[in-house]
Design a protein around this motif. Structure first.
Motif, PDB file in Angstrom:
ATOM      1  N   ALA A 185       1.004  -0.976  -0.035  1.00 57.24           N
ATOM      2  CA  ALA A 185       0.031   0.044   0.337  1.00 57.24           C
ATOM      3  C   ALA A 185       1.286   1.797   0.090  1.00 57.24           C
ATOM      4  N   ASN A 186       1.813   1.417   0.827  1.00 55.88           N
ATOM      5  CA  ASN A 186       2.584   2.368   0.632  1.00 55.88           C
ATOM      6  C   ASN A 186       3.073   2.671  -0.370  1.00 55.88           C
ATOM      7  N   ARG A 187       3.815   1.945  -0.992  1.00 59.49           N
ATOM      8  CA  ARG A 187       4.227   1.429  -2.189  1.00 59.49           C
ATOM      9  C   ARG A 187       3.556   2.208  -3.311  1.00 59.49           C
ATOM     10  N   LEU A 188       2.338   1.888  -3.619  1.00 61.87           N
ATOM     11  CA  LEU A 188       1.116   2.146  -3.857  1.00 61.87           C
ATOM     12  C   LEU A 188       0.971   3.657  -3.689  1.00 61.87           C
ATOM     13  N   GLU A 189       0.560   3.854  -2.511  1.00 60.28           N
ATOM     14  CA  GLU A 189       0.694   5.407  -1.958  1.00 60.28           C
ATOM     15  C   GLU A 189      -1.362   4.606  -2.584  1.00 60.28           C
ATOM     16  N   LEU A 190      -1.213   3.904  -1.209  1.00 58.31           N
ATOM     17  CA  LEU A 190      -3.051   3.564  -0.978  1.00 58.31           C
ATOM     18  C   LEU A 190      -3.041   3.161   0.141  1.00 58.31           C
ATOM     19  N   THR A 191      -4.691   2.540   0.708  1.00 52.56           N
ATOM     20  CA  THR A 191      -4.615   2.443   2.439  1.00 52.56           C
ATOM     21  C   THR A 191      -4.277   0.280   1.876  1.00 52.56           C
ATOM     22  N   ARG A 192      -4.102  -0.100   3.221  1.00 55.78           N
ATOM     23  CA  ARG A 192      -3.837  -0.639   3.729  1.00 55.78           C
ATOM     24  C   ARG A 192      -5.474  -1.890   3.361  1.00 55.78           C
ATOM     25  N   SER A 193      -6.414  -1.109   3.515  1.00 52.24           N
ATOM     26  CA  SER A 193      -7.215  -1.884   3.476  1.00 52.24           C
ATOM     27  C   SER A 193      -7.703  -1.379   1.456  1.00 52.24           C
ATOM     28  N   SER A 194      -7.832  -1.393   1.282  1.00 53.87           N
ATOM     29  CA  SER A 194      -7.611  -0.737  -0.306  1.00 53.87           C
ATOM     30  C   SER A 194      -6.874  -1.662  -0.874  1.00 53.87           C
ATOM     31  N   VAL A 195      -5.642  -2.053  -0.013  1.00 55.58           N
ATOM     32  CA  VAL A 195      -4.976  -3.606  -0.806  1.00 55.58           C
ATOM     33  C   VAL A 195      -5.973  -4.684  -0.829  1.00 55.58           C
ATOM     34  N   ALA A 196      -6.084  -4.949   0.724  1.00 51.58           N
ATOM     35  CA  ALA A 196      -6.684  -5.766   1.317  1.00 51.58           C
ATOM     36  C   ALA A 196      -8.209  -6.315   0.528  1.00 51.58           C
ATOM     37  N   ASN A 197      -9.183  -5.245   0.373  1.00 53.29           N
ATOM     38  CA  ASN A 197     -10.263  -5.257  -0.865  1.00 53.29           C
ATOM     39  C   ASN A 197      -9.969  -5.575  -2.119  1.00 53.29           C
ATOM     40  N   ILE A 198      -8.671  -5.036  -3.143  1.00 52.90           N
ATOM     41  CA  ILE A 198      -8.213  -5.825  -3.919  1.00 52.90           C
ATOM     42  C   ILE A 198      -7.861  -7.120  -4.341  1.00 52.90           C
TER      43      ILE A 198
END
Length: 94
Positions: A16-29
């Protein structure tokens, strides 16, 4: 995506940090609850150092089930220019 992320020894937070997203966005993806654009899919593949097609492949028991077939099904009803763009981008990312 989860398997590729784990093989890259990254946590959801790291990615998430590398992509500038939230951790929850990564989890949802990863869980399939959030759709991603081709642009994001390519960035995720780059961060995980895997071909973009690896992120599209799911284990399936359906005979004849292919990535191309699933992508075509997802693009059904979209303008042909959109379909052509996505298919070209996926071929170039392989």
């Amino acid at each position: 995506m989860k398997e590729a992320r784990q093989q890259a020894e990254l946590t959801q937070t790291d990615l998430a940090n590398r992509l500038e997203l939230t951790r929850s966005s990564v989890a949802n993806i990863e869980a399939g609850r959030q759709r991603v654009t081709i642009h994001w899919l390519m960035q995720i593949a780059e961060e995980l150092n895997v071909p973009v097609t690896r992120l599209l492949v799911t284990r399936s028991e359906v005979p004849g089930d292919t990535v191309e077939g699933r992508v075509s099904a997802e693009l059904h009803g979209q303008p042909s220019s959109t379909q052509d763009f996505v298919k070209l981008a996926l071929r170039q990312a392989e």
